[in-house]
Motif scaffolding. Structure first.
Motif, mmCIF file in Angstrom:
data_model
loop_
_atom_site.group_PDB
_atom_site.id
_atom_site.type_symbol
_atom_site.label_atom_id
_atom_site.label_comp_id
_atom_site.label_asym_id
_atom_site.label_seq_id
_atom_site.Cartn_x
_atom_site.Cartn_y
_atom_site.Cartn_z
ATOM 1 N N THR A 1 0.832 -1.205 0.000
ATOM 2 C CA THR A 1 0.000 0.000 0.000
ATOM 3 C C THR A 1 0.864 1.252 0.000
ATOM 4 O O THR A 1 1.621 1.486 0.944
ATOM 5 N N SER B 1 2.146 4.760 0.814
ATOM 6 C CA SER B 1 1.811 5.464 2.052
ATOM 7 C C SER B 1 2.609 6.736 2.267
ATOM 8 O O SER B 1 2.352 7.459 3.225
ATOM 9 N N TYR C 1 -3.462 8.015 -0.552
ATOM 10 C CA TYR C 1 -2.391 7.075 -0.244
ATOM 11 C C TYR C 1 -1.158 7.774 0.315
ATOM 12 O O TYR C 1 -0.055 7.234 0.269
ATOM 13 N N PHE D 1 -0.152 9.090 3.848
ATOM 14 C CA PHE D 1 -0.620 9.064 5.222
ATOM 15 C C PHE D 1 0.204 10.008 6.094
ATOM 16 O O PHE D 1 1.422 10.161 5.897
ATOM 17 N N SER E 1 3.351 7.496 8.330
ATOM 18 C CA SER E 1 3.688 6.592 7.243
ATOM 19 C C SER E 1 3.757 5.142 7.723
ATOM 20 O O SER E 1 4.187 4.853 8.828
ATOM 21 N N ILE E 2 3.343 4.241 6.835
ATOM 22 C CA ILE E 2 3.567 2.822 7.064
ATOM 23 C C ILE E 2 5.018 2.544 6.716
ATOM 24 O O ILE E 2 5.512 2.973 5.678
#
Length: 309
Positions: free
Chosen positions: A176, A178, A301, A303, A306-307
């Motif tokens: 995904t 991010s 997408y 964020f 962050s991922i």
């Protein structure tokens, strides 16, 4: 018919007169009968004594075996207690894993199937109970062991399910997008239709524009495989990454491409630099996100937190 009689002559070794003793057949029979009775009695007494000795020895051996069995049973009960504590710890861990995996908590009624249950439906159960305290303890130990095995099997299946879900969840997060692919500021938003800055007509804008200095690094916002590196009319030098899960990201107007088609990248890896190739009014990154063949707003997408891998 006259009874038969015998005369026994007794002669002493020393001095003295010899004597004659007359014995009738009846007396002989009486002595023989008494002898037979004595021999039989002695034999029966010997057999009884031997049997009693064997029984005492067997009882002593059985007592020793029972003591050893009782000791082994006590050891097994202690180990069952330790095993029960371990299963309880696994139960708590299973709850944590299912929570992390986004799965519902295992129904307590299902777990109860691994706790209780009958004290045994096996043939020797009743005979063991009838033997006394040790037999009753053996039955309870087997019941507890069966219960722990059932519960352990339930936990194994539950933990495997949570592991599969976590693996899928981790793969989905890794795929995904991010993070911002390049530092800069938004100069044009995603739009189904906008006035093109050069052609001055309404056209869809299937991504966002991020203005940045020429040569600014462009990084992959998620892990994936590079599926496109080429020149594209209007877009200039283009890079596209397939992240799996139906997600593809696209980067246009690049000045320099640093990856090749088929290369696997991770989130944060540099893939290109900002440029103004193609039709542009200045250096910027045109960034698109496609999901299942449909363009989506890339801002969805990016964020705030962050991922990370």
């Amino acid at each position: 018919m006259a009874e038969r009689r015998w005369t026994v002559l007794v002669v002493p070794h020393g001095s003295g007169a010899s004597r004659a003793v007359e014995i009738s057949q009846g007396v002989v029979k009486a002595f023989l009968g008494m002898g037979a009775v004595l021999v039989l009695g002695f034999g029966l007494l010997s057999v009884a004594t031997l049997s009693r000795g064997v029984m005492v020895s067997a009882a002593s051996r059985l007592a020793g075996e029972n003591t050893r069995l009782a000791d082994e049973l006590a050891l097994m009960e202690r180990r069952l207690g330790t095993l029960s504590d371990t299963v309880e710890a696994l139960t708590r861990r299973d709850e944590e894993l299912r929570l992390l995996a986004g799965l519902p908590r295992t129904d307590p009624a299902v777990l109860e199937a691994g706790i209780g249950g009958p004290s045994g439906a096996w043939a020797e159960r009743d005979s063991l109970v009838e033997t006394g305290e040790t037999g009753r303890r053996a039955v309870e130990a087997r019941r507890d062991l069966d219960a722990l095995i059932r519960r352990a099997n339930l936990l194994a299946a539950s933990i495997a399910e949570a592991g599969d879900s976590l693996e899928h969840h981790t793969a989905r997060l890794a795929a995904t997008p991010s993070i911002m692919p390049t530092p800069g500021f938004f100069s044009s938003p995603f739009a189904r239709a906008r006035i093109h800055p050069i052609f001055h007509e309404a056209r869809p804008h299937e991504g966002i524009d991020v203005s940045a200095y020429r040569g600014t690094p462009i990084v992959a916002p998620a892990s994936g495989v590079v599926v496109q590196v080429n020149q594209q009319p209007g877009y200039g030098q283009v890079v596209a990454i397939d992240h799996g899960m139906g997600i593809v990201t696209k980067y246009a107007h690049c000045e320099k491409v640093l990856v090749r088609r088929g290369q696997r990248v991770k989130r944060g890896d540099q893939i290109a630099t900002v440029g103004s190739t193609g039709i542009t009014t200045g250096p910027h990154l045109h960034y698109e996100v496609w999901k299942n063949g449909r363009a989506e707003d890339p801002k969805r997408y990016i964020f705030a937190e962050s991922i990370v891998d």
